[in-house]
Write a protein that holds these residues in place. Sequence first.
Motif, PDB file in Angstrom:
ATOM      1  N   ALA A 241      43.017 -17.062 105.600  1.00 38.08           N
ATOM      2  CA  ALA A 241      42.944 -18.382 106.227  1.00 38.08           C
ATOM      3  C   ALA A 241      42.399 -19.423 105.251  1.00 38.08           C
ATOM      4  N   LEU A 242      41.372 -19.048 104.488  1.00 45.70           N
ATOM      5  CA  LEU A 242      40.800 -19.988 103.526  1.00 45.70           C
ATOM      6  C   LEU A 242      41.782 -20.292 102.401  1.00 45.70           C
ATOM      7  N   GLU A 243      42.538 -19.288 101.974  1.00 43.55           N
ATOM      8  CA  GLU A 243      43.532 -19.537 100.930  1.00 43.55           C
ATOM      9  C   GLU A 243      44.628 -20.471 101.439  1.00 43.55           C
ATOM     10  N   GLN A 244      45.035 -20.316 102.684  1.00 40.97           N
ATOM     11  CA  GLN A 244      46.022 -21.229 103.264  1.00 40.97           C
ATOM     12  C   GLN A 244      45.455 -22.646 103.365  1.00 40.97           C
ATOM     13  N   ALA A 245      44.199 -22.741 103.792  1.00 40.76           N
ATOM     14  CA  ALA A 245      43.565 -24.062 103.885  1.00 40.76           C
ATOM     15  C   ALA A 245      43.464 -24.703 102.509  1.00 40.76           C
ATOM     16  N   GLU A 246      43.120 -23.910 101.490  1.00 37.82           N
ATOM     17  CA  GLU A 246      43.011 -24.438 100.131  1.00 37.82           C
ATOM     18  C   GLU A 246      44.358 -24.957  99.640  1.00 37.82           C
ATOM     19  N   ALA A 247      45.437 -24.208  99.949  1.00 38.47           N
ATOM     20  CA  ALA A 247      46.776 -24.652  99.548  1.00 38.47           C
ATOM     21  C   ALA A 247      47.156 -25.939 100.269  1.00 38.47           C
TER      22      ALA A 247
ATOM     23  N   LEU B  82      37.206 -32.035 108.461  1.00 35.63           N
ATOM     24  CA  LEU B  82      37.491 -30.781 107.775  1.00 35.63           C
ATOM     25  C   LEU B  82      36.355 -30.406 106.829  1.00 35.63           C
ATOM     26  N   GLU B  83      35.834 -31.405 106.152  1.00 38.02           N
ATOM     27  CA  GLU B  83      34.727 -31.158 105.217  1.00 38.02           C
ATOM     28  C   GLU B  83      33.523 -30.570 105.947  1.00 38.02           C
ATOM     29  N   GLN B  84      33.180 -31.121 107.125  1.00 38.06           N
ATOM     30  CA  GLN B  84      32.036 -30.619 107.879  1.00 38.06           C
ATOM     31  C   GLN B  84      32.296 -29.206 108.396  1.00 38.06           C
ATOM     32  N   ARG B  85      33.536 -28.939 108.820  1.00 38.84           N
ATOM     33  CA  ARG B  85      33.860 -27.597 109.291  1.00 38.84           C
ATOM     34  C   ARG B  85      33.767 -26.579 108.160  1.00 38.84           C
ATOM     35  N   LEU B  86      34.194 -26.973 106.981  1.00 34.46           N
ATOM     36  CA  LEU B  86      34.062 -26.081 105.834  1.00 34.46           C
ATOM     37  C   LEU B  86      32.596 -25.821 105.498  1.00 34.46           C
ATOM     38  N   VAL B  87      31.770 -26.865 105.655  1.00 33.23           N
ATOM     39  CA  VAL B  87      30.335 -26.682 105.422  1.00 33.23           C
ATOM     40  C   VAL B  87      29.769 -25.674 106.406  1.00 33.23           C
TER      41      VAL B  87
ATOM     42  N   ARG C  63      25.064 -26.017 115.661  1.00 35.48           N
ATOM     43  CA  ARG C  63      26.084 -25.367 114.833  1.00 35.48           C
ATOM     44  C   ARG C  63      27.485 -25.717 115.333  1.00 35.48           C
ATOM     45  N   ASP C  64      27.661 -25.731 116.647  1.00 36.36           N
ATOM     46  CA  ASP C  64      28.965 -26.064 117.215  1.00 36.36           C
ATOM     47  C   ASP C  64      29.375 -27.485 116.842  1.00 36.36           C
ATOM     48  N   ALA C  65      28.409 -28.399 116.830  1.00 35.38           N
ATOM     49  CA  ALA C  65      28.713 -29.787 116.490  1.00 35.38           C
ATOM     50  C   ALA C  65      29.176 -29.898 115.040  1.00 35.38           C
ATOM     51  N   LEU C  66      28.532 -29.136 114.142  1.00 33.68           N
ATOM     52  CA  LEU C  66      28.944 -29.156 112.739  1.00 33.68           C
ATOM     53  C   LEU C  66      30.316 -28.506 112.579  1.00 33.68           C
ATOM     54  N   ALA C  67      30.520 -27.362 113.235  1.00 33.58           N
ATOM     55  CA  ALA C  67      31.799 -26.670 113.138  1.00 33.58           C
ATOM     56  C   ALA C  67      32.927 -27.502 113.717  1.00 33.58           C
ATOM     57  N   GLY C  68      32.614 -28.350 114.698  1.00 35.47           N
ATOM     58  CA  GLY C  68      33.622 -29.206 115.301  1.00 35.47           C
ATOM     59  C   GLY C  68      33.861 -30.494 114.546  1.00 35.47           C
TER      60      GLY C  68
END
Length: 416
Positions: free
Chosen positions: A4-10, A38-43, A100-105
């Motif tokens: 999933a991370l490789e797909q996101a990176e692409a 997206l940046e916050q979700r990656l964090v 955590r949910d707020a950051l992931a969202g």
Amino acid sequence: MIDALEQAEAAVAACFDAAAWAASEPDLVAALDATHRLEQRLVAVKLTLVRELDGRGTATAQGASCTAVWLRDRLRLGVGAARRLVELAATLDTGPAGVRDALAGGLVDVEQVRVIAETVETVHTAAGPQAADKAVGVLVDWAAQFDAAGLRKLGTRILDHVAPEVAEAATEAAVRAQESRAARDRHVTISEQPDGRLRLTGILDIEAAALLRAAIDPLTAPTGPDDTRTPGQRRHDALADVCRLALSGGDLPESGGDRPQLVVTTTYDVLRQHLTRGTLDTGGQLSADTVRRLACDARILPAVLGGNGLVLDVGRQRRLVTGPLRRALVLRDRGCAFPGCDRPPRWCDAHHIHHWADGGPTSLDNAVLLCGHHHRHLHHSDWVVRLGGDGHPEFIPPAWLDPEQVPRRNHYHRRN
């Protein structure tokens, strides 16, 4: 997860290669918002991974002293940033799930999360878990309108919204805790630069900060339309003005209460020649123009040196090592005379080589500058100090340190 991370990176790489110039303004704004989410979700994902690696002890298993040090090397981070990453990962892991949910969202950023977590912890301590859960929702809602700094200010009154019955007492306790932290963390660091300038850094507590602002703010305003100084330069000049005012008041302790004193050193052969520059007792060089400007509002204390740099005349002696005698000692030793010490003169005491209590005189040839540490060390060790044949101090180490007991000198303060 790796797939999933490789797909996101692409996908992100493809976005980077897209022609942003061809998008409409609304599309650019929407893309910016999506990128931030997206940046916050990656964090959030990153912090989850850091927490898991920290819990497994991966860093120590790979030879690092701690997870922060391992992250510094692995991700090429500054050690401070690596520590904050580990701390925030732990906070999210042990804190309320809503943060955590707020950051992931993608609803909040990392700095807002830090503020929310700290505020919720305070609420939990003051009013219990139910009020803390309510505070998470309130703070996350506020985060949609305010940045981390604004959120922190609003957070000081969060109890008014979630637990008004304990708000007043908790606010008073929070103020006391803040004052305690400020008192603990207060410091000022003065770092001497190679060219004689100083780098000034530190953290002032609330009272000292207010005093500083009250003292320099009236002096930082531009003097007119021709004043081209930057704000930073004006604050620098204002701080110097405050120091001059304090010195001119005569209310400071003895080491600093006189008007600014310029000690101009010269040999006898050039005493009658025109002044080309001045040397401060700290070693800094002043231009002739600056010397003349200072001389308008200061006492000039001529100190005549012999060919080997010894002070021949610096005014009358006094019983204590103060005034002209102290200045002569500073001119000769330049700072703590103990070998290897770099403490400046203002941090030093005048030590009697032949103890005053044993009949030793208070004179230049019976005194040496020593910082507090080396002054105590000399009194409680087997080191011996004496003046060498050229009139400068030298120290004989104890036999257990050097069986030959070869005299040592401080070369740190030597000047050309």
